[in-house]
Design a protein around this motif. Structure first.
Motif, PDB file in Angstrom:
ATOM      1  N   ALA A 106       0.830  -1.206   0.000  1.00 18.35           N
ATOM      2  CA  ALA A 106       0.000   0.000   0.000  1.00 18.35           C
ATOM      3  C   ALA A 106       0.862   1.253   0.000  1.00 18.35           C
ATOM      4  O   ALA A 106       0.580   2.228  -0.699  1.00 18.35           O
ATOM      5  N   GLU A 107       1.945   1.233   0.756  1.00 18.81           N
ATOM      6  CA  GLU A 107       2.833   2.386   0.801  1.00 18.81           C
ATOM      7  C   GLU A 107       3.476   2.653  -0.549  1.00 18.81           C
ATOM      8  O   GLU A 107       3.684   3.792  -0.936  1.00 18.81           O
ATOM      9  N   CYS A 108       3.768   1.605  -1.292  1.00 20.61           N
ATOM     10  CA  CYS A 108       4.446   1.750  -2.574  1.00 20.61           C
ATOM     11  C   CYS A 108       3.497   2.113  -3.708  1.00 20.61           C
ATOM     12  O   CYS A 108       3.915   2.734  -4.676  1.00 20.61           O
ATOM     13  N   THR A 109       2.252   1.696  -3.640  1.00 14.88           N
ATOM     14  CA  THR A 109       1.393   1.834  -4.805  1.00 14.88           C
ATOM     15  C   THR A 109       0.211   2.771  -4.630  1.00 14.88           C
ATOM     16  O   THR A 109      -0.140   3.494  -5.541  1.00 14.88           O
ATOM     17  N   ILE A 110      -0.435   2.773  -3.488  1.00 20.09           N
ATOM     18  CA  ILE A 110      -1.651   3.570  -3.324  1.00 20.09           C
ATOM     19  C   ILE A 110      -1.287   5.041  -3.201  1.00 20.09           C
ATOM     20  O   ILE A 110      -0.398   5.414  -2.462  1.00 20.09           O
ATOM     21  N   GLY A 111      -2.017   5.878  -3.903  1.00 21.43           N
ATOM     22  CA  GLY A 111      -1.812   7.311  -3.823  1.00 21.43           C
ATOM     23  C   GLY A 111      -0.765   7.826  -4.789  1.00 21.43           C
ATOM     24  O   GLY A 111      -0.810   8.973  -5.180  1.00 21.43           O
ATOM     25  N   GLY A 112       0.171   7.029  -5.175  1.00 24.38           N
ATOM     26  CA  GLY A 112       1.176   7.427  -6.151  1.00 24.38           C
ATOM     27  C   GLY A 112       2.115   8.516  -5.660  1.00 24.38           C
ATOM     28  O   GLY A 112       2.705   9.218  -6.457  1.00 24.38           O
ATOM     29  N   THR A 113       2.255   8.688  -4.356  1.00 23.54           N
ATOM     30  CA  THR A 113       3.163   9.712  -3.862  1.00 23.54           C
ATOM     31  C   THR A 113       4.426   9.074  -3.317  1.00 23.54           C
ATOM     32  O   THR A 113       4.415   7.942  -2.842  1.00 23.54           O
ATOM     33  N   VAL A 114       5.506   9.813  -3.398  1.00 21.60           N
ATOM     34  CA  VAL A 114       6.791   9.366  -2.888  1.00 21.60           C
ATOM     35  C   VAL A 114       7.382  10.490  -2.040  1.00 21.60           C
ATOM     36  O   VAL A 114       6.929  11.628  -2.085  1.00 21.60           O
ATOM     37  N   ASN A 115       8.415  10.165  -1.308  1.00 18.90           N
ATOM     38  CA  ASN A 115       9.145  11.139  -0.502  1.00 18.90           C
ATOM     39  C   ASN A 115      10.481  11.400  -1.169  1.00 18.90           C
ATOM     40  O   ASN A 115      11.136  10.470  -1.646  1.00 18.90           O
ATOM     41  N   CYS A 116      10.891  12.678  -1.203  1.00 15.14           N
ATOM     42  CA  CYS A 116      12.112  13.071  -1.907  1.00 15.14           C
ATOM     43  C   CYS A 116      12.932  14.037  -1.070  1.00 15.14           C
ATOM     44  O   CYS A 116      12.437  14.628  -0.114  1.00 15.14           O
ATOM     45  N   TYR A 117      14.178  14.215  -1.474  1.00 12.29           N
ATOM     46  CA  TYR A 117      15.027  15.251  -0.903  1.00 12.29           C
ATOM     47  C   TYR A 117      14.946  16.483  -1.796  1.00 12.29           C
ATOM     48  O   TYR A 117      14.717  16.377  -3.004  1.00 12.29           O
ATOM     49  N   GLN A 118      15.155  17.650  -1.184  1.00 12.63           N
ATOM     50  CA  GLN A 118      15.165  18.884  -1.961  1.00 12.63           C
ATOM     51  C   GLN A 118      16.259  19.792  -1.402  1.00 12.63           C
ATOM     52  O   GLN A 118      16.341  20.018  -0.195  1.00 12.63           O
ATOM     53  N   CYS A 119      17.105  20.305  -2.304  1.00 17.79           N
ATOM     54  CA  CYS A 119      18.154  21.242  -1.898  1.00 17.79           C
ATOM     55  C   CYS A 119      18.678  21.967  -3.139  1.00 17.79           C
ATOM     56  O   CYS A 119      18.407  21.570  -4.265  1.00 17.79           O
ATOM     57  N   ASN A 120      19.432  23.039  -2.891  1.00 17.45           N
ATOM     58  CA  ASN A 120      19.924  23.941  -3.933  1.00 17.45           C
ATOM     59  C   ASN A 120      18.783  24.547  -4.732  1.00 17.45           C
ATOM     60  O   ASN A 120      18.870  24.710  -5.939  1.00 17.45           O
ATOM     61  N   VAL A 121      17.720  24.876  -4.039  1.00 11.00           N
ATOM     62  CA  VAL A 121      16.577  25.559  -4.654  1.00 11.00           C
ATOM     63  C   VAL A 121      16.218  26.750  -3.769  1.00 11.00           C
ATOM     64  O   VAL A 121      16.579  26.812  -2.595  1.00 11.00           O
ATOM     65  N   PHE A 122      15.504  27.690  -4.349  1.00 11.69           N
ATOM     66  CA  PHE A 122      15.042  28.835  -3.578  1.00 11.69           C
ATOM     67  C   PHE A 122      13.733  28.477  -2.896  1.00 11.69           C
ATOM     68  O   PHE A 122      12.799  27.999  -3.526  1.00 11.69           O
ATOM     69  N   ASN A 123      13.682  28.685  -1.595  1.00 13.27           N
ATOM     70  CA  ASN A 123      12.478  28.416  -0.818  1.00 13.27           C
ATOM     71  C   ASN A 123      12.167  29.664  -0.001  1.00 13.27           C
ATOM     72  O   ASN A 123      12.942  30.041   0.869  1.00 13.27           O
ATOM     73  N   GLN A 124      11.074  30.320  -0.308  1.00  9.63           N
ATOM     74  CA  GLN A 124      10.646  31.538   0.355  1.00  9.63           C
ATOM     75  C   GLN A 124      11.742  32.594   0.341  1.00  9.63           C
ATOM     76  O   GLN A 124      12.035  33.243   1.339  1.00  9.63           O
ATOM     77  N   GLY A 125      12.389  32.758  -0.809  1.00 12.34           N
ATOM     78  CA  GLY A 125      13.390  33.796  -1.001  1.00 12.34           C
ATOM     79  C   GLY A 125      14.782  33.452  -0.527  1.00 12.34           C
ATOM     80  O   GLY A 125      15.708  34.231  -0.703  1.00 12.34           O
ATOM     81  N   ALA A 126      14.977  32.292   0.086  1.00 11.95           N
ATOM     82  CA  ALA A 126      16.298  31.888   0.575  1.00 11.95           C
ATOM     83  C   ALA A 126      16.714  30.599  -0.122  1.00 11.95           C
ATOM     84  O   ALA A 126      15.894  29.729  -0.377  1.00 11.95           O
ATOM     85  N   ARG A 127      18.003  30.493  -0.412  1.00  7.70           N
ATOM     86  CA  ARG A 127      18.508  29.294  -1.073  1.00  7.70           C
ATOM     87  C   ARG A 127      18.893  28.253  -0.029  1.00  7.70           C
ATOM     88  O   ARG A 127      19.587  28.555   0.932  1.00  7.70           O
ATOM     89  N   GLU A 128      18.433  27.039  -0.230  1.00  8.03           N
ATOM     90  CA  GLU A 128      18.770  25.923   0.648  1.00  8.03           C
ATOM     91  C   GLU A 128      19.861  25.105  -0.018  1.00  8.03           C
ATOM     92  O   GLU A 128      19.622  24.470  -1.038  1.00  8.03           O
ATOM     93  N   PHE A 129      21.058  25.131   0.532  1.00  8.31           N
ATOM     94  CA  PHE A 129      22.196  24.444  -0.069  1.00  8.31           C
ATOM     95  C   PHE A 129      22.214  22.966   0.322  1.00  8.31           C
ATOM     96  O   PHE A 129      21.862  22.612   1.442  1.00  8.31           O
ATOM     97  N   CYS A 130      22.683  22.123  -0.593  1.00 12.95           N
ATOM     98  CA  CYS A 130      22.783  20.686  -0.313  1.00 12.95           C
ATOM     99  C   CYS A 130      23.840  20.409   0.753  1.00 12.95           C
ATOM    100  O   CYS A 130      23.726  19.443   1.497  1.00 12.95           O
ATOM    101  N   ALA A 131      24.871  21.246   0.816  1.00 20.24           N
ATOM    102  CA  ALA A 131      25.943  21.023   1.788  1.00 20.24           C
ATOM    103  C   ALA A 131      25.456  21.241   3.219  1.00 20.24           C
ATOM    104  O   ALA A 131      25.943  20.598   4.150  1.00 20.24           O
ATOM    105  N   ASN A 132      24.481  22.124   3.410  1.00 23.60           N
ATOM    106  CA  ASN A 132      23.983  22.393   4.765  1.00 23.60           C
ATOM    107  C   ASN A 132      23.100  21.255   5.247  1.00 23.60           C
ATOM    108  O   ASN A 132      23.345  20.670   6.279  1.00 23.60           O
TER     109      ASN A 132
END
Length: 147
Positions: A21-47
């Motif tokens: 059920a975790e793998c198939t139902i809903g079709g959502t996954v969990n991911c990492y996010q970094c080196n993108v702008f979030n609310q005007g601030a950049r989130e670095f992968c190194a941090n």
């Protein structure tokens, strides 16, 4: 029939159904996010890599460009970013796609399993869970045969 093996078998079946059920139902996954702008601030992968939930897919980009920021001085700059794709009307096939740009390239890699855009390729929880279930089943059946 002894109730202990029956309870263990029911536990195994329940955990297997939960994993599926975790793998198939809903079709959502969990991911990492970094080196993108979030609310005007950049989130670095190194941090720290931000954990994102309920993503449609994960993407990891590697951008390499040729820069000349000073007179007669040139250098290659490489940036790696990770994204949680939340709204995607269509899914690209899992894999990497490269496009040349500014004497460099952009490589976008798409994947659709939990935490698949991490640096560590063995971060998939589903594989570990299934492995533990197989090991659990092996011990239960050996215990039942020995009784």
């Amino acid at each position: 029939m002894n109730s202990v093996p029956f309870a263990l078998i029911l536990l195994f079946i329940g955990s297997t159904l939960f994993t599926l059920a975790e793998c198939t139902i809903g079709g959502t996954v969990n991911c990492y996010q970094c080196n993108v702008f979030n609310q005007g601030a950049r989130e670095f992968c190194a941090n720290a890599e931000r954990k994102m939930y309920n993503c449609t897919g994960c993407m990891k980009t590697k951008t390499r460009v040729y820069m000349h920021d000073q007179w007669l001085r040139y250098k290659y700059v490489t940036v790696i970013s990770k994204y949680c794709i939340q709204y995607m009307n269509y899914k690209l096939e899992e894999g990497c796609y490269t496009k040349s740009a500014d004497q460099g390239y952009i490589r976008r890699c798409y994947c659709y399993s939990h935490w698949c855009n991490s640096a560590n390729k063995n971060s998939n929880r589903t594989l570990v869970t299934v492995g533990l279930q197989v090991l659990f089943t092996f011990f239960v059946f050996n215990w039942i045969r020995g009784s």
